[in-house]
Design a protein around this motif. Structure first.
Motif, mmCIF file in Angstrom:
data_model
loop_
_atom_site.group_PDB
_atom_site.id
_atom_site.type_symbol
_atom_site.label_atom_id
_atom_site.label_comp_id
_atom_site.label_asym_id
_atom_site.label_seq_id
_atom_site.Cartn_x
_atom_site.Cartn_y
_atom_site.Cartn_z
ATOM 1 N N ASP A 266 40.849 45.596 -70.476
ATOM 2 C CA ASP A 266 42.239 45.469 -70.920
ATOM 3 C C ASP A 266 42.913 44.226 -70.382
ATOM 4 O OD1 ASP A 266 42.159 47.850 -72.379
ATOM 5 O OD2 ASP A 266 42.742 49.060 -70.642
ATOM 6 N N THR A 267 42.450 43.761 -69.213
ATOM 7 C CA THR A 267 43.054 42.603 -68.564
ATOM 8 C C THR A 267 41.981 41.819 -67.829
ATOM 9 O OG1 THR A 267 43.485 43.764 -66.485
ATOM 10 C CG2 THR A 267 45.229 43.852 -68.170
ATOM 11 N N VAL A 268 42.335 40.613 -67.405
ATOM 12 C CA VAL A 268 41.423 39.810 -66.586
ATOM 13 C C VAL A 268 41.059 40.550 -65.310
ATOM 14 C CG1 VAL A 268 41.308 37.747 -65.128
ATOM 15 C CG2 VAL A 268 42.075 37.550 -67.493
ATOM 16 N N TRP A 278 39.051 32.042 -69.288
ATOM 17 C CA TRP A 278 39.746 31.266 -70.299
ATOM 18 C C TRP A 278 39.497 31.891 -71.669
ATOM 19 C CZ3 TRP A 278 41.915 26.486 -68.494
ATOM 20 C CH2 TRP A 278 41.478 26.079 -67.220
ATOM 21 N N ALA A 279 40.431 31.670 -72.602
ATOM 22 C CA ALA A 279 40.254 32.202 -73.954
ATOM 23 C C ALA A 279 40.772 31.206 -74.987
ATOM 24 C CB ALA A 279 40.978 33.537 -74.110
ATOM 25 N N ALA A 280 40.000 31.084 -76.073
ATOM 26 C CA ALA A 280 40.396 30.217 -77.191
ATOM 27 C C ALA A 280 40.268 30.987 -78.491
ATOM 28 C CB ALA A 280 39.503 28.969 -77.232
ATOM 29 N N LYS A 281 41.243 30.820 -79.365
ATOM 30 C CA LYS A 281 41.168 31.399 -80.709
ATOM 31 C C LYS A 281 41.975 30.515 -81.644
ATOM 32 C CE LYS A 281 41.171 35.818 -81.422
ATOM 33 N NZ LYS A 281 41.590 37.242 -81.545
ATOM 34 N N HIS A 300 36.131 46.528 -79.115
ATOM 35 C CA HIS A 300 35.895 45.888 -77.823
ATOM 36 C C HIS A 300 37.164 45.643 -77.008
ATOM 37 C CE1 HIS A 300 31.842 45.551 -79.222
ATOM 38 N NE2 HIS A 300 32.197 44.798 -80.249
ATOM 39 N N GLY A 301 38.261 46.265 -77.417
ATOM 40 C CA GLY A 301 39.453 46.232 -76.588
ATOM 41 C C GLY A 301 40.366 45.049 -76.827
ATOM 42 N N THR A 302 41.205 44.802 -75.838
ATOM 43 C CA THR A 302 42.280 43.810 -75.927
ATOM 44 C C THR A 302 41.769 42.421 -76.279
ATOM 45 O OG1 THR A 302 43.498 45.049 -74.249
ATOM 46 C CG2 THR A 302 44.214 42.784 -74.659
ATOM 47 N N ASP A 303 42.536 41.723 -77.092
ATOM 48 C CA ASP A 303 42.233 40.340 -77.440
ATOM 49 C C ASP A 303 42.387 39.466 -76.197
ATOM 50 O OD1 ASP A 303 42.070 37.775 -78.414
ATOM 51 O OD2 ASP A 303 43.726 37.972 -79.848
ATOM 52 N N PRO A 304 41.321 38.792 -75.736
ATOM 53 C CA PRO A 304 41.450 37.954 -74.535
ATOM 54 C C PRO A 304 42.417 36.790 -74.702
ATOM 55 C CG PRO A 304 39.153 38.418 -75.007
ATOM 56 C CD PRO A 304 39.934 38.862 -76.207
ATOM 57 N N ALA A 305 42.688 36.408 -75.968
ATOM 58 C CA ALA A 305 43.627 35.317 -76.206
ATOM 59 C C ALA A 305 45.079 35.789 -76.215
ATOM 60 C CB ALA A 305 43.309 34.625 -77.533
ATOM 61 N N ALA A 306 45.306 37.106 -76.125
ATOM 62 C CA ALA A 306 46.663 37.642 -76.080
ATOM 63 C C ALA A 306 47.275 37.387 -74.702
ATOM 64 C CB ALA A 306 46.652 39.133 -76.374
ATOM 65 N N ALA A 307 48.564 37.153 -74.678
ATOM 66 C CA ALA A 307 49.230 36.796 -73.419
ATOM 67 C C ALA A 307 49.087 37.887 -72.361
ATOM 68 C CB ALA A 307 50.705 36.509 -73.693
ATOM 69 N N ASP A 308 49.133 39.158 -72.775
ATOM 70 C CA ASP A 308 49.112 40.232 -71.776
ATOM 71 C C ASP A 308 47.712 40.477 -71.199
ATOM 72 O OD1 ASP A 308 48.056 41.268 -74.084
ATOM 73 O OD2 ASP A 308 49.320 43.054 -74.146
ATOM 74 N N VAL A 314 43.105 28.250 -73.832
ATOM 75 C CA VAL A 314 42.473 26.997 -74.228
ATOM 76 C C VAL A 314 43.052 26.597 -75.580
ATOM 77 C CG1 VAL A 314 40.309 25.875 -74.886
ATOM 78 C CG2 VAL A 314 40.335 27.530 -72.998
ATOM 79 N N PRO A 315 43.563 25.388 -75.726
ATOM 80 C CA PRO A 315 44.107 24.980 -77.029
ATOM 81 C C PRO A 315 43.010 24.940 -78.086
ATOM 82 C CG PRO A 315 43.929 23.086 -75.553
ATOM 83 C CD PRO A 315 43.656 24.299 -74.721
ATOM 84 N N ALA A 316 43.337 25.405 -79.288
ATOM 85 C CA ALA A 316 42.359 25.398 -80.383
ATOM 86 C C ALA A 316 43.058 25.182 -81.709
ATOM 87 C CB ALA A 316 41.573 26.703 -80.395
ATOM 88 N N ARG A 317 44.066 24.349 -81.685
ATOM 89 C CA ARG A 317 44.840 24.117 -82.910
ATOM 90 C C ARG A 317 44.034 23.361 -83.954
ATOM 91 N NH1 ARG A 317 48.016 23.044 -78.669
ATOM 92 N NH2 ARG A 317 47.574 20.807 -78.856
ATOM 93 N N THR A 318 43.141 22.477 -83.511
ATOM 94 C CA THR A 318 42.416 21.640 -84.469
ATOM 95 C C THR A 318 40.991 22.136 -84.734
ATOM 96 O OG1 THR A 318 41.713 20.108 -82.706
ATOM 97 C CG2 THR A 318 43.766 19.613 -83.852
ATOM 98 N N ALA A 319 40.615 23.246 -84.109
ATOM 99 C CA ALA A 319 39.345 23.873 -84.452
ATOM 100 C C ALA A 319 39.509 24.587 -85.788
ATOM 101 C CB ALA A 319 38.919 24.852 -83.368
ATOM 102 N N HIS A 320 38.393 24.790 -86.493
ATOM 103 C CA HIS A 320 38.509 25.426 -87.801
ATOM 104 C C HIS A 320 37.475 26.524 -87.948
ATOM 105 C CE1 HIS A 320 39.439 25.922 -92.033
ATOM 106 N NE2 HIS A 320 38.147 25.844 -92.308
ATOM 107 N N GLY A 321 37.943 27.712 -88.337
ATOM 108 C CA GLY A 321 37.050 28.820 -88.605
ATOM 109 C C GLY A 321 36.457 29.434 -87.345
ATOM 110 N N HIS A 322 35.480 30.297 -87.561
ATOM 111 C CA HIS A 322 34.888 31.046 -86.454
ATOM 112 C C HIS A 322 33.863 30.234 -85.677
ATOM 113 C CE1 HIS A 322 34.016 34.634 -84.216
ATOM 114 N NE2 HIS A 322 32.760 34.698 -84.629
ATOM 115 N N THR A 323 33.332 29.178 -86.276
ATOM 116 C CA THR A 323 32.284 28.407 -85.609
ATOM 117 C C THR A 323 32.661 26.940 -85.414
ATOM 118 O OG1 THR A 323 31.162 27.955 -87.719
ATOM 119 C CG2 THR A 323 30.470 29.924 -86.484
#
Length: 346
Positions: A266-268, A278-281, A300-308, A314-323
């Protein structure tokens, strides 16, 4: 009450996905490769040196390393030639010996002959099932920094370096990361566990990840046993489930998850690790459509990229898609390179 209703809706959606009405039953059930490597029975009965060899199933990597330190060069060569499949997969064996052992094992298996090409550093190879493999890019013993890439679904010995998806395979991720660090990081493409096929029930549950976590933790112990540095783990998709389950036992300074469906925590803090997490999405990643719940073994539970969750973002604004996280020029790859070399991300 509102949170409870949201959870019920998410559970219902997960059940629908797994049942196949939304396409999640496209995978097939996999039996995880587990236990000691092929050839262990012959290894255990080998009394050529007048003493028992380290048991592949019970000996710790440090014990294996200590045993090999007592052998002469001739004795090491004899063991490698008689038992290549054991020596090539035994954590704690010096890496150069493992490379040589796996070349011998691969030479006997025409399905994977490309892995035996000159210059390739195969540090693990097991042909059972769909096959598992791990390859090293760079020098594990002289590089100041080490990274291990842990992949998700549809990866095995036959696909882990496929050319059609350059940055969606562990080999492609590893080479891209090494290049981004200017060659300062030795990177292991670790396809060392049985991954799910497609997005069926295996991908929605943790059975394969549990076995993979044990193998990953032991692999990191083996790195320490041979004098290599403490690695950073880069865990993609279902591989982040593996890393989440391995977190408390793995010897790692950083755990980076990308495109994660959850880490079974649920948390780190629940990961019980001293590693930086670290988490990127990226916004276009389809993994965001997967419900972040864990109920009766599904999800698999809480999204690791969620603030809580509490992971460093990890910034991922310019990544595209799942891969696309390791694609050259992306902000995510720049951040990964900084983490791999011990830096910070801003």
């Amino acid at each position: 009450m509102r949170r409870y209703r949201r959870t019920l809706v998410a559970i219902a959606l997960m059940a629908t996905l797994v049942s196949g009405t939304a396409g999640w039953a496209a995978g097939s059930g996999q039996r995880p490769v587990d236990g000691p490597p092929p050839g262990t029975a012959a290894w255990r009965h080998d009394g050529a040196f007048g003493r028992a060899l380290p048991d592949p199933e019970t000996a710790a990597p440090a014990q294996v390393a200590a045993f090999f330190a007592t052998l002469s060069a001739t004795q090491r060569q004899e063991l490698t030639e008689r038992h290549p499949s054991v020596v090539g997969n035994l954590d704690g064996v010096p890496v150069e010996i493992r490379y040589r052992a796996n070349r011998l094992a691969l030479a006997k298996d025409p399905r994977y002959s490309r892995l035996a090409a000159p210059g390739r550093q195969i540090v693990a190879f097991d042909p059972r099932g769909r096959g598992t493999v791990a390859e090293v890019y760079g020098d594990l013993l002289t590089s100041r920094h080490i990274a291990v890439v842990v992949p998700g679904s549809d990866i095995d010995a036959g696909t882990y370096d496929r050319s059609g998806d350059a940055y969606g395979t562990p080999a492609g991720m590893a080479t891209s990361l090494r290049t981004a660090t200017g060659g300062r990081t030795a990177v292991v493409a670790w396809a060392g566990y049985t991954t799910p096929v497609g997005v069926g029930l295996d991908a929605a549950t943790g059975e394969l990840a549990e076995v993979g976590a044990e193998r990953l933790a032991r692999f990191t112990e083996g790195l320490a046993a041979v004098g290599a540095g403490t690695p950073k783990l880069f865990c993609h998709s279902y591989g982040s489930v593996v890393c989440g389950l391995a977190a408390s036992e793995a010897a790692a300074s950083d755990i980076v998850v990308l495109g994660s469906p959850g880490m079974r925590a649920d948390t780190v803090d629940a990961l019980r690790t001293d590693a930086r997490v670290w988490a990127a999405k990226d916004p276009s990643d389809w993994i965001s459509k997967v419900p972040n719940v864990e109920f009766l073994g599904l999800g698999h539970g809480t999204d690791p990229a969620a603030a809580d969750f509490g992971a460093r973002r990890v910034p991922a604004r310019t990544a595209h898609g799942h891969t696309g996280y390791f694609a050259p020029g992306t902000d995510s790859l720049r951040a990964f390179a900084s983490i791999a070399t011990g830096g910070e991300v801003r």
